[in-house]
Design a protein around this motif. Structure first.
Motif, PDB file in Angstrom:
ATOM      1  N   ASN A 257       0.805  -1.222   0.000  1.00 48.24           N
ATOM      2  CA  ASN A 257       0.000   0.000   0.000  1.00 48.24           C
ATOM      3  C   ASN A 257       0.844   1.282   0.000  1.00 48.24           C
ATOM      4  OD1 ASN A 257      -2.000   1.910   0.329  1.00 48.24           O
ATOM      5  ND2 ASN A 257      -3.207   0.580   1.673  1.00 48.24           N
ATOM      6  N   LEU A 258       1.202   1.729  -1.214  1.00 50.78           N
ATOM      7  CA  LEU A 258       2.073   2.905  -1.331  1.00 50.78           C
ATOM      8  C   LEU A 258       1.382   4.174  -0.847  1.00 50.78           C
ATOM      9  CD1 LEU A 258       3.936   2.531  -4.742  1.00 50.78           C
ATOM     10  CD2 LEU A 258       4.761   2.147  -2.419  1.00 50.78           C
TER      11      LEU A 258
ATOM     12  N   GLU B 249       1.557   8.605   3.196  1.00 52.77           N
ATOM     13  CA  GLU B 249       0.913   9.358   4.284  1.00 52.77           C
ATOM     14  C   GLU B 249       1.656   9.118   5.612  1.00 52.77           C
ATOM     15  OE1 GLU B 249      -1.132  11.661   3.820  1.00 52.77           O
ATOM     16  OE2 GLU B 249      -1.387  12.015   5.979  1.00 52.77           O
ATOM     17  N   ALA B 250       2.017   7.851   5.847  1.00 53.82           N
ATOM     18  CA  ALA B 250       2.743   7.520   7.091  1.00 53.82           C
ATOM     19  C   ALA B 250       4.086   8.243   7.133  1.00 53.82           C
ATOM     20  CB  ALA B 250       2.946   6.006   7.186  1.00 53.82           C
ATOM     21  N   CYS B 251       4.768   8.327   5.980  1.00 54.28           N
ATOM     22  CA  CYS B 251       6.077   8.996   5.938  1.00 54.28           C
ATOM     23  C   CYS B 251       5.909  10.501   6.170  1.00 54.28           C
ATOM     24  CB  CYS B 251       6.791   8.723   4.614  1.00 54.28           C
ATOM     25  SG  CYS B 251       7.370   7.020   4.498  1.00 54.28           S
ATOM     26  N   ARG B 252       4.823  11.079   5.646  1.00 51.94           N
ATOM     27  CA  ARG B 252       4.555  12.507   5.899  1.00 51.94           C
ATOM     28  C   ARG B 252       4.396  12.756   7.393  1.00 51.94           C
ATOM     29  NH1 ARG B 252       1.165  13.035   1.162  1.00 51.94           N
ATOM     30  NH2 ARG B 252       2.576  13.906  -0.384  1.00 51.94           N
ATOM     31  N   ARG B 253       3.661  11.828   8.044  1.00 52.13           N
ATOM     32  CA  ARG B 253       3.348  12.040   9.464  1.00 52.13           C
ATOM     33  C   ARG B 253       4.555  11.741  10.361  1.00 52.13           C
ATOM     34  NH1 ARG B 253      -1.990   8.415   9.861  1.00 52.13           N
ATOM     35  NH2 ARG B 253      -2.131   9.139  12.006  1.00 52.13           N
ATOM     36  N   LEU B 254       5.332  10.715   9.996  1.00 51.00           N
ATOM     37  CA  LEU B 254       6.380  10.254  10.920  1.00 51.00           C
ATOM     38  C   LEU B 254       7.770  10.799  10.615  1.00 51.00           C
ATOM     39  CD1 LEU B 254       5.411   6.470  11.216  1.00 51.00           C
ATOM     40  CD2 LEU B 254       5.110   8.228  12.961  1.00 51.00           C
TER      41      LEU B 254
ATOM     42  N   PHE C 181      14.159   5.930   6.650  1.00 49.62           N
ATOM     43  CA  PHE C 181      14.183   4.840   5.663  1.00 49.62           C
ATOM     44  C   PHE C 181      12.793   4.220   5.541  1.00 49.62           C
ATOM     45  CE2 PHE C 181      15.018   0.221   4.753  1.00 49.62           C
ATOM     46  CZ  PHE C 181      15.572   0.380   3.492  1.00 49.62           C
ATOM     47  N   ALA C 182      12.375   3.962   4.307  1.00 44.79           N
ATOM     48  CA  ALA C 182      11.084   3.296   4.085  1.00 44.79           C
ATOM     49  C   ALA C 182      11.293   2.136   3.122  1.00 44.79           C
ATOM     50  CB  ALA C 182      10.070   4.277   3.500  1.00 44.79           C
ATOM     51  N   ALA C 183      10.699   0.980   3.444  1.00 46.68           N
ATOM     52  CA  ALA C 183      10.863  -0.202   2.589  1.00 46.68           C
ATOM     53  C   ALA C 183       9.504  -0.773   2.215  1.00 46.68           C
ATOM     54  CB  ALA C 183      11.672  -1.267   3.330  1.00 46.68           C
TER      55      ALA C 183
ATOM     56  N   ALA D 131       6.659   7.745  -5.591  1.00 43.35           N
ATOM     57  CA  ALA D 131       5.611   8.162  -4.655  1.00 43.35           C
ATOM     58  C   ALA D 131       6.189   8.963  -3.490  1.00 43.35           C
ATOM     59  CB  ALA D 131       4.871   6.929  -4.129  1.00 43.35           C
ATOM     60  N   LEU D 132       7.426   8.611  -3.104  1.00 44.28           N
ATOM     61  CA  LEU D 132       8.009   9.264  -1.926  1.00 44.28           C
ATOM     62  C   LEU D 132       8.952  10.418  -2.305  1.00 44.28           C
ATOM     63  CD1 LEU D 132       8.590   6.005   0.118  1.00 44.28           C
ATOM     64  CD2 LEU D 132       7.147   7.907   0.842  1.00 44.28           C
ATOM     65  N   ALA D 133       9.030  10.705  -3.612  1.00 40.58           N
ATOM     66  CA  ALA D 133       9.916  11.798  -4.053  1.00 40.58           C
ATOM     67  C   ALA D 133       9.446  13.087  -3.379  1.00 40.58           C
ATOM     68  CB  ALA D 133       9.843  11.936  -5.574  1.00 40.58           C
ATOM     69  N   GLY D 134      10.385  13.879  -2.946  1.00 39.05           N
ATOM     70  CA  GLY D 134       9.995  15.125  -2.277  1.00 39.05           C
ATOM     71  C   GLY D 134      10.027  14.986  -0.765  1.00 39.05           C
ATOM     72  N   LEU D 135      10.021  13.740  -0.273  1.00 38.12           N
ATOM     73  CA  LEU D 135      10.156  13.546   1.179  1.00 38.12           C
ATOM     74  C   LEU D 135      11.597  13.129   1.471  1.00 38.12           C
ATOM     75  CD1 LEU D 135       6.857  11.593   1.972  1.00 38.12           C
ATOM     76  CD2 LEU D 135       7.402  13.955   2.591  1.00 38.12           C
TER      77      LEU D 135
END
Ligand SMILES: NC(=O)c1ccc[n+]([C@@H]2O[C@H](COP(=O)([O-])OP(=O)(O)OC[C@H]3O[C@@H](n4cnc5c(N)ncnc54)[C@H](OP(=O)(O)O)[C@@H]3O)[C@@H](O)[C@H]2O)c1
Length: 398
Positions: A45-46, A51-56, A60-62, A75-79
């Motif tokens: 679930n990307l 959303e989780a990466c924005r909040r936390l 590193f995200a896998a 999807a995570l570009a910019g974070l």
């Protein structure tokens, strides 16, 4: 160290436990606590991962699927987060340096990343019961050898952990169970149950696999095995009691006749925050218990004929650790088949039982003795999955 300043990682951040964990962290941060997040993982679930990466704001995200690396990066570009994909990235998430790791990937898929955290001696908040049921004594021994601390998140085990003041003076443990959505249903009604009906839990909001396990009571059987491995009590010293209000989360019976229990609203933020703050306690706004509103607390014995999963689990636990590995793997396959509407609800336990018989009677005698290595665990797990898949396919074709 108290929770203030404790760094964390969340394996399975996109799930139900993942969301409750995020809420606890957000609440502590809102109180001024520094809770740095090292790593998070997702399955597919990307959208929820982003959303989780924005909040936390993890480092590193896998994601589990190696072919999703480019999509996850986009999807995570910019974070400001490093991205990985595939089994080695999930393990990296567990291995990265954080004080506390939430193990909340569903199923045996959680074993390798959780073991990576265990091997570096982390505080491991264990929501994923399947990795304990799957690897049992080897998992516990690895935690001991590497100095990892296992903090149970399952509400029943968390309750026991909170009141287990004198483990050597315990007469028995009682795990409570809500009874699930089919507590009072006939077998005929259960035979017709759809995946959505099975996932409609009366008390808890959870992922679909554990919801189905709660409906068959396989979840309670897996918890029996989990409690036995975690606290070191044999099957005979662990009772199961249906308690529809889900208010008392378990009991510890002592040799002097005293019985200690932990009570709370059915809200996973309570046990999650307990493990994050342990040995301290954190102020969280999770549901407060209003006993006047609850009114009566009811208890009854489980109906073993309508819920054969309990005996299947007890028998596997009494047999050996290979049997519990096989049982959990066969159940994962059967629950998937049910959720995909390929088999009926009552077929789940039928498949598990038949898969156990196949492995017992098979030439290789795969469940004749407990596994002595993680490689043997994987071999038993795969054999059980293959057997369960064959049985499920036959049932679906019948
Ligand atoms: N929910 C509860 O109240 C509760 C209570 C006690 C114990 N537990 C235990 O906690 C664990 C998680 O439960 P849950 O209710 O949070 O489940 P869930 O909502 O289904 O979430 C499962 C998590 O695991 C990830 N995942 C699924 N398959 C994966 C794979 N092959 N590789 C890597 N990641 C994978 C999912 O990712 P995607 O969604 O991104 O695919 C998601 O992050 C289970 O073992 C359950 O028994 C849950």
């Amino acid at each position: 160290m108290t929770h203030a300043g404790r760094s964390v990682s969340i394996l399975g951040v996109t799930g139900s436990i993942g969301e409750s964990t995020i809420q606890v962290i957000e609440e502590l941060r809102a109180q001024g606590a520094d809770v740095p997040v090292e790593a998070v993982t997702a399955g597919q679930n990307l959208k929820v991962l982003v959303e989780a990466c924005r909040r936390l704001k993890p480092r590193f995200a896998a994601v589990s699927d190696p072919t999703q690396l480019a999509a996850a990066r986009e999807a995570l570009a910019g974070l400001p987060v490093e991205v990985g994909a595939g089994p080695s990235a999930l393990e990296e998430a567990g291995a990265r340096p954080s004080d506390w790791v939430m193990s909340a990937i569903v199923g045996a898929a959680g074993l390798a990343p959780t073991m990576a955290a265990v091997r570096r001696g982390a505080l491991v908040a264990l929501a994923n019961k399947e990795c304990l049921v799957c690897a049992g004594p080897l998992f516990i021994e690895a935690a001991r050898a590497h100095g990892a601390t296992l903090l149970p998140v399952d509400s029943e085990h968390n309750a026991i952990f909170q009141v287990l003041t004198h483990p050597e003076r315990v007469e028995k443990l009682t795990l409570t169970a809500s009874g699930g959505p089919f507590r009072t249903a006939t077998r005929e009604a259960m035979a017709r149950a759809t995946p959505d009906e099975a996932c409609k839990h009366p008390r808890w909001s959870m992922g679909r696999k554990i919801s189905v396990d709660s409906a068959t009571l396989m979840n309670k059987g897996l918890e029996l095995i989990e409690a036995s491995y975690l606290f070191g009590f044999p099957s005979e010293k662990i009772d199961i009691l249906i308690h529809p209000e889900s208010t008392v989360h378990s009991f510890v019976h002592y040799v002097d006749g005293s019985v200690l229990a932990q009570l709370a609203s059915p809200d996973m933020r309570v046990p999650i925050s307990y493990t994050l703050a342990w040995p301290d306690r954190a102020a969280v706004s999770a549901g407060r218990l209003d006993l006047a509103k609850v009114g009566a607390l009811n208890f009854e014995s489980p109906d073993l004929s309508r819920f054969p999963a309990l005996d299947l689990c007890r028998n596997a636990l009494q047999r050996n650790a290979a049997a519990t590995t096989a049982l959990s793997a066969a159940n994962e396959v059967a629950v998937d088949a049910f959720l995909e509407s390929r088999i009926g609800f009552l077929d789940i336990c039928r498949i598990v039982e038949e898969a156990m018989t196949v492995l017992e009677e098979g030439d290789a005698g795969l469940i004749a003795k407990s596994p002595s290595s993680f490689a043997e665990v994987v071999a038993v797990d795969q054999a059980a999955r293959a057997a369960a898949q064959r049985i499920a396919a036959n049932l679906a074709a019948a």
